[in-house]
Design a protein around this motif. Structure first.
Motif, short mmCIF file in Angstrom:
data_model
loop_
_atom_site.label_atom_id
_atom_site.label_comp_id
_atom_site.label_asym_id
_atom_site.label_seq_id
_atom_site.Cartn_x
_atom_site.Cartn_y
_atom_site.Cartn_z
N ALA A 47 11.69 -21.49 79.15
CA ALA A 47 12.80 -22.81 79.50
C ALA A 47 14.34 -23.39 78.66
O ALA A 47 14.56 -23.13 79.84
CB ALA A 47 12.02 -24.10 78.21
N LEU A 48 14.78 -22.28 78.26
CA LEU A 48 15.97 -22.19 78.45
C LEU A 48 16.34 -21.81 79.82
O LEU A 48 18.39 -21.81 79.93
CB LEU A 48 16.32 -21.44 77.01
CG LEU A 48 16.07 -21.57 75.16
CD1 LEU A 48 16.21 -20.79 74.04
CD2 LEU A 48 16.76 -23.23 75.79
N ILE A 49 16.23 -20.79 80.56
CA ILE A 49 16.57 -20.35 81.93
C ILE A 49 16.58 -21.56 82.63
O ILE A 49 17.20 -21.71 83.05
CB ILE A 49 15.93 -18.57 81.01
CG1 ILE A 49 15.93 -17.77 80.52
CG2 ILE A 49 16.13 -18.13 83.57
CD1 ILE A 49 14.96 -16.65 81.30
N ALA A 50 15.31 -22.12 82.35
CA ALA A 50 15.17 -23.00 83.70
C ALA A 50 16.06 -24.23 82.95
O ALA A 50 16.03 -24.75 84.28
CB ALA A 50 13.42 -23.48 83.44
N GLY A 51 16.05 -24.38 81.99
CA GLY A 51 16.70 -25.46 81.76
C GLY A 51 18.22 -25.73 82.12
O GLY A 51 18.79 -26.44 82.45
N LEU A 61 10.51 -10.09 76.92
CA LEU A 61 11.44 -10.31 77.62
C LEU A 61 10.54 -10.45 79.51
O LEU A 61 11.36 -11.38 79.66
CB LEU A 61 12.71 -9.50 77.86
CG LEU A 61 13.22 -9.54 75.88
CD1 LEU A 61 14.46 -8.26 76.23
CD2 LEU A 61 14.37 -10.76 76.34
N TRP A 62 9.96 -9.43 79.58
CA TRP A 62 9.54 -9.58 80.75
C TRP A 62 8.20 -10.97 81.09
O TRP A 62 8.77 -11.03 81.75
CB TRP A 62 8.37 -8.48 80.81
CG TRP A 62 7.57 -8.14 81.67
CD1 TRP A 62 6.54 -9.07 82.50
CD2 TRP A 62 8.07 -8.53 83.11
NE1 TRP A 62 6.19 -9.11 83.45
CE2 TRP A 62 6.99 -8.47 84.51
CE3 TRP A 62 10.06 -8.63 83.79
CZ2 TRP A 62 8.14 -8.83 86.17
CZ3 TRP A 62 9.89 -8.35 85.25
CH2 TRP A 62 8.92 -8.41 85.97
N VAL A 63 7.72 -10.85 79.59
CA VAL A 63 6.65 -11.92 79.68
C VAL A 63 7.61 -13.44 80.09
O VAL A 63 7.21 -14.31 80.21
CB VAL A 63 5.33 -12.41 78.16
CG1 VAL A 63 4.36 -11.27 78.61
CG2 VAL A 63 6.59 -12.71 77.72
N ALA A 64 8.77 -13.91 79.09
CA ALA A 64 8.93 -15.24 79.37
C ALA A 64 10.34 -14.99 80.47
O ALA A 64 9.78 -16.12 81.19
CB ALA A 64 10.04 -14.63 77.69
N ALA A 65 10.94 -13.86 80.92
CA ALA A 65 11.26 -14.40 82.21
C ALA A 65 10.67 -13.53 83.58
O ALA A 65 10.84 -14.39 84.32
CB ALA A 65 13.49 -13.56 82.14
N GLY A 66 10.54 -12.56 83.80
CA GLY A 66 9.54 -12.23 84.62
C GLY A 66 8.29 -12.93 85.27
O GLY A 66 8.00 -13.69 85.76
N SER A 67 7.56 -13.58 84.03
CA SER A 67 5.93 -13.49 84.54
C SER A 67 6.04 -15.00 84.01
O SER A 67 5.62 -16.17 85.35
CB SER A 67 5.42 -13.17 82.68
OG SER A 67 5.42 -11.70 83.49
N GLN A 68 7.02 -15.31 83.28
CA GLN A 68 6.91 -17.24 83.43
C GLN A 68 7.45 -17.54 83.60
O GLN A 68 7.74 -19.41 84.22
CB GLN A 68 7.22 -17.33 81.38
CG GLN A 68 6.77 -18.63 81.26
CD GLN A 68 5.47 -19.00 80.68
OE1 GLN A 68 5.40 -18.58 79.68
NE2 GLN A 68 4.53 -19.84 81.49
N PHE A 69 8.76 -16.71 84.70
CA PHE A 69 9.29 -17.89 85.45
C PHE A 69 10.17 -17.58 86.72
O PHE A 69 9.61 -17.98 88.04
CB PHE A 69 11.21 -18.30 84.64
CG PHE A 69 12.23 -19.21 85.62
CD1 PHE A 69 12.01 -19.97 85.53
CD2 PHE A 69 13.53 -18.58 85.76
CE1 PHE A 69 12.79 -21.18 86.25
CE2 PHE A 69 14.25 -19.20 86.92
CZ PHE A 69 14.01 -20.76 86.74
N VAL A 70 10.51 -16.07 87.09
CA VAL A 70 10.88 -15.47 87.87
C VAL A 70 9.50 -15.47 89.05
O VAL A 70 9.40 -15.71 90.48
CB VAL A 70 11.49 -14.26 87.82
CG1 VAL A 70 11.81 -13.42 89.03
CG2 VAL A 70 12.37 -14.35 87.57
#
Length: 306
Positions: free
Chosen positions: A65-69, A234-243
């Motif tokens: 959410a921080l990345i997306a926000g 980090l992968w599940v947050a940035a890779g799976s959950q966003f990108v």
């Protein structure tokens, strides 16, 4: 279920889904999402080496959410229209919260090979949800190929796990339903707004829940930071959950929910490959035979007319 994985968010941000894209490019984006998602279970297994299940799910959602926000703020994206918030809530409940939590709880006692049964059935379930929610009507050939592919993947993954049902299976089947609902609603919304904004707003919408849950979980569950656990998080947050979800929703918007969902028939087999390479799990000789059958089914569904 994700990059597809090394792709950055910038190209997805720059192009709005309102602009028509070549179907081949849409297929490529959906395929990149599948590759990202195929790494989710192994990455989750790594994350569980250092985090509790509730901590892992909540923290991954907050980080994503921080990345997306940050992207939404940097580009000064206006708030979605009020009529879209209900759909975004469905995406958040299914993709941001429900599927990650239920599969993480399952992976506490299940292998990644066994958990792959979820993504094996997900394409068919997503197509069914799409037919009910969006009104799509795929051809009979499409459904025959989809059922055959789902049956092949299901038989393979169940055979790998010994066919036993457990509490983990209940988590997995529940995850299947909520994720299919989130994919369907997200694919519908991606037709009227950029796909990265769909998942971005869904993640932000969940922050009032994920932030306090993360704080509470981190206070009560032990944390052991290791290279594996941090990398997995980090992968599940940035890779799976966003990108992964950015390119996945863009792909669904371009080629349609049913056809995009059938690309996920390859996801369980990709997950098993990563499980061997990253987790040291072993595959049987049935893997290449199942892979061939799945690829045939994917080819049929991609060529059939909806």
């Amino acid at each position: 279920m994700r990059a597809q994985s090394s792709a950055t968010a910038t190209p997805s941000i720059a192009v709005a889904t309102s602009e028509p894209e070549h179907p081949g490019f849409g297929t490529l984006q959906a395929a990149l999402g599948v590759v990202a998602f195929s790494l989710t279970f192994p990455a989750t297994a790594w994350g569980l080496e250092g985090f509790g299940p509730w901590s892992l799910v909540a923290v991954r959602s907050v980080l994503a959410a921080l990345i997306a926000g940050g992207c939404l703020l940097a580009l000064r994206v206006p708030l979605p229209a009020r009529r879209h918030w209900a759909g975004l809530a469905v995406v958040g409940a299914g993709v941001v919260l429900g599927f990650p939590l239920l599969t993480t709880l399952a992976l506490e006692t299940s292998t990644t090979a066994h958990a792959a049964v979820v993504v094996g059935l997900l394409p068919l379930t997503t197509a069914l949800f799409s037919a009910l929610r969006v009104g799509t009507r795929p051809s009979r050939t499409f459904w025959i190929a989809a059922l055959a592919g789902a049956a092949a993947v299901l038989a393979f993954t169940v055979q790998q796990s010994g066919g036993a049902l457990s509490t983990a299976d209940l988590y997995l089947f529940a995850a299947l339903l909520v994720c299919a609902a989130g994919y369907t609603e997200g694919g519908r919304l991606a037709r009227v707004m950029p796909g990265w904004q769909v998942i971005g707003w869904a993640l932000v919408l969940c922050l009032p829940l994920t932030v306090p849950v993360a704080a509470l979980a981190l206070a009560h569950e032990p944390v052991h930071l290791t290279a594996h656990s941090v990398t997995g998080l980090l992968w599940v947050a940035a890779g799976s959950q966003f990108v992964g979800l950015v390119v996945w929703y863009r792909g669904m918007a371009a080629i349609g929910i049913p056809k995009a969902s059938q690309l996920q028939l390859a996801q369980p087999l990709l997950t098993l490959v990563w499980s061997v390479l990253l987790l040291g799990e072993h595959l049987t000789v049935a893997a290449p035979l199942t892979a061939a059958a799945v690829l045939v089914c994917i080819a049929v569904t991609q060529r059939s007319r909806g």
